[in-house]
Scaffold this motif. Structure first.
Motif, PDB file in Angstrom:
ATOM      1  N   VAL A 291      31.723 -36.421  15.936  1.00  0.00           N
ATOM      2  CA  VAL A 291      31.509 -35.798  17.030  1.00  0.00           C
ATOM      3  C   VAL A 291      31.045 -34.393  16.859  1.00  0.00           C
ATOM      4  CG1 VAL A 291      33.331 -37.367  18.227  1.00  0.00           C
ATOM      5  CG2 VAL A 291      33.886 -35.124  17.266  1.00  0.00           C
ATOM      6  N   SER A 292      30.190 -33.937  17.638  1.00  0.00           N
ATOM      7  CA  SER A 292      30.049 -32.369  17.454  1.00  0.00           C
ATOM      8  C   SER A 292      30.805 -31.426  17.131  1.00  0.00           C
ATOM      9  CB  SER A 292      28.958 -32.034  18.653  1.00  0.00           C
ATOM     10  OG  SER A 292      28.718 -30.845  18.743  1.00  0.00           O
ATOM     11  N   GLY A 293      30.595 -30.701  16.258  1.00  0.00           N
ATOM     12  CA  GLY A 293      31.521 -29.523  15.905  1.00  0.00           C
ATOM     13  C   GLY A 293      31.613 -28.466  16.954  1.00  0.00           C
ATOM     14  N   SER A 294      30.857 -28.514  18.224  1.00  0.00           N
ATOM     15  CA  SER A 294      30.884 -27.691  19.189  1.00  0.00           C
ATOM     16  C   SER A 294      32.229 -28.218  20.066  1.00  0.00           C
ATOM     17  CB  SER A 294      29.857 -27.821  20.044  1.00  0.00           C
ATOM     18  OG  SER A 294      29.469 -28.987  20.438  1.00  0.00           O
TER      19      SER A 294
ATOM     20  N   LYS B 184      39.234 -42.619  12.376  1.00  0.00           N
ATOM     21  CA  LYS B 184      38.009 -42.733  13.003  1.00  0.00           C
ATOM     22  C   LYS B 184      37.774 -41.815  13.969  1.00  0.00           C
ATOM     23  CE  LYS B 184      37.290 -46.579  10.432  1.00  0.00           C
ATOM     24  NZ  LYS B 184      36.087 -46.383   9.453  1.00  0.00           N
ATOM     25  N   SER B 185      36.546 -41.794  14.647  1.00  0.00           N
ATOM     26  CA  SER B 185      35.947 -40.828  15.505  1.00  0.00           C
ATOM     27  C   SER B 185      35.828 -41.381  16.853  1.00  0.00           C
ATOM     28  CB  SER B 185      34.757 -39.854  15.078  1.00  0.00           C
ATOM     29  OG  SER B 185      35.210 -39.124  13.980  1.00  0.00           O
ATOM     30  N   LEU B 186      36.207 -41.026  17.839  1.00  0.00           N
ATOM     31  CA  LEU B 186      36.006 -41.517  19.394  1.00  0.00           C
ATOM     32  C   LEU B 186      35.331 -40.474  20.278  1.00  0.00           C
ATOM     33  CD1 LEU B 186      39.009 -43.688  20.667  1.00  0.00           C
ATOM     34  CD2 LEU B 186      36.938 -44.251  19.745  1.00  0.00           C
ATOM     35  N   TYR B 187      34.373 -40.976  20.865  1.00  0.00           N
ATOM     36  CA  TYR B 187      33.748 -40.149  22.079  1.00  0.00           C
ATOM     37  C   TYR B 187      34.405 -40.583  23.168  1.00  0.00           C
ATOM     38  CZ  TYR B 187      30.206 -40.309  25.718  1.00  0.00           C
ATOM     39  OH  TYR B 187      29.638 -40.074  27.094  1.00  0.00           O
TER      40      TYR B 187
END
Length: 340
Positions: free
Chosen positions: A211-214, A252-255
Motif C-alpha cells: 500500500v502507498s506510503g502516503s 500481508k497487506s490489505l487495500y
C-alpha cells in the motif's frame, strides 16, 4: 480491542500549508484513540512557527474538503529535538487526548524513512500504540478513514498492513491508488486504478503487494519483528521494501476501499519531473532490485535499463524543459549501480 491506539506519524519538510490542512482534517475524524507525532525534517520555511500558530488557533485553515473548526483549538504541542531521552519527556500518556501533537524537530533532513523512523521510535517508546499510521502531510483525510481501516484490521489473521482508497486532491472523484503492485521488469511501483473515475470498480477489499506510503497503517507487532524502514533509500521504494520484509514474516497487506483520503501527489520529491525525485527513483530502483528481484527479473530489468539509459534522460529533459534532469538521472544511475 474495539478501539486500538493509533500513533499517526506525519513528516513535514518545507510544507507547513499542506501540513496544517492535513492536521485540521485529522482533528475532525470520528476516531478518538489516536495521537499525532509530527516530525519536522529541518524545514527552512518557518514551518515550526506556522504549525505553532495553527495549533494556538490564530492561523485558520481554508479547504474545500471541510469547514475549519475554531472550537477544537488550542491544540497542545509538546516539542522535542530528535535526541529525546526518556527522562526528558514530561507528558503522561494515560491522560493524552486527540487535542495534542508531539512535535519533533530534526536537525537535518533525514529523508522519508529517516524522518518517519524518528517519529516511529518516539511513538513506540512513549505512546505504546497498537498501530502506527504513516500519513503524508500533503493529504486530507475523510472523517471515517481511520475507523474504516480499524474496522477491517481483523478481516484476515495474517494482515499486518492496511491502506485506504486514495484520490487525487485536485480531482476528488478520480482514483490515484487502490492499492499498489510492483512491475519487477521495470522496477517501479504501479498504483492500481490510477486516473480512473471512481464508479465502484475497486470497492472490494483486496490483498495487494503493498500500500502507498502516503497512508500506511502497520501493526506495532510487525515493526517489532522486522525493524524500522531502511534509511538508505532516503526517498522512494522504502514502503515497498518494508512491506516485503513484512511478507517474509508472514504478514500481508490489505487495500480497504471504504477508507478514503485525498493526496497532492509528489508534493515534496516531485517524482521524475524534479531533479531530486528523479535522482532517488533512478538510484533506488537498483538498490531495490538487487535486494529483492528474482534472477530472471533482474536480467530483464538490466537489459531494459541499458536500452533506456540514453532515451530516458533526454526525453525527460526535453519534456519538462529542465536540463538538470539529464544530470540527475546519470548521477542516480551511477549511485545506484555503485551502492553496496
Amino acid at each position: 480491542m474495539n478501539c486500538p491506539r493509533v500513533s499517526i506519524v506525519i513528516l513535514n519538510w518545507n510544507g507547513w500549508e499542506d501540513t496544517i490542512e492535513c492536521l485540521e482534517s485529522l482533528f475532525q475524524i470520528n476516531y478518538s484513540n489516536f495521537d499525532v507525532v509530527l516530525v519536522d525534517n529541518a524545514s527552512e520555511d518557518d514551518s515550526i512557527n506556522k504549525i505553532r500558530d495553527y495549533c494556538s488557533g490564530i492561523l485558520p485553515v481554508e479547504s474545500s474538503f471541510f469547514n475549519y473548526n475554531p472550537h477544537n483549538k488550542p491544540i497542545t504541542t509538546y516539542e522535542y529535538n530528535e535526541t529525546f531521552k526518556k527522562d526528558e519527556i514530561p507528558l503522561k500518556t494515560e491522560n493524552l487526548t486527540k487535542k495534542h501533537i508531539t512535535l519533533i524537530k530534526n536537525s537535518e533532513n533525514r529523508g522519508f524513512p529517516g524522518g518517519n523512523n524518528v517519529g516511529i521510535k518516539f511513538a513506540l517508546e512513549f505512546l505504546y500504540p497498537d498501530y502506527i499510521l504513516l500519513l503524508n502531510n500533503d493529504t486530507v483525510v475523510d472523517e471515517n478513514f481511520l475507523q474504516e481501516l480499524i474496522n477491517n484490521r481483523n478481516t484476515r489473521d495474517d494482515v499486518g498492513i492496511l491502506g485506504p482508497k486514495i484520490y487525487f486532491y485536485d480531482k476528488p472523484q478520480t482514483i490515484w491508488s487502490a492499492g499498489c503492485k510492483i512491475s519487477w521488469k521495470f522496477s517501479r511501483g504501479i498504483q492500481i486504478g490510477t486516473n480512473e473515475t471512481d464508479n465502484g470498480q475497486y470497492d472490494e477489499i483486496d490483498e495487494v503487494e503493498y500500500v502507498s506510503g502516503s497512508a500506511f497503517l502497520i501493526k506495532t507487532e510487525v515493526i517489532k519483528k522486522i525493524g524500522l524502514m531502511d534509511e538508505n533509500y532516503f526517498l522512494y521504494f522504502e514502503e515497498s521494501d518494508w512491506t516485503l520484509r513484512a511478507n517474509q514474516e508472514g504478514f500481508k497487506s490489505l487495500y480497504i476501499p471504504t477508507s478514503h483520503i485525498w493526496h497532492k501527489v509528489s508534493r515534496s520529491g516531485g517524482g521524475i519531473s524534479k531533479p531530486m525525485g528523479l535522482y532517488y527513483i533512478t538510484r533506488n530502483r537498483w538498490i531495490f532490485m538487487r535486494k529483492w528481484a528474482k534472477k530472471n527479473d533482474f536480467l530483464v530489468f538490466l537489459l531494459i535499463q541499458i536500452i533506456l539509459a540514453i532515451l530516458i534522460p533526454i526525453f525527460l529533459s526535453l519534456y519538462y524543459n529542465d536540463k538538470k534532469l539529464f544530470f540527475s538521472y546519470y548521477a542516480g544511475l551511477r549511485a545506484g549501480i555503485t551502492n553496496p
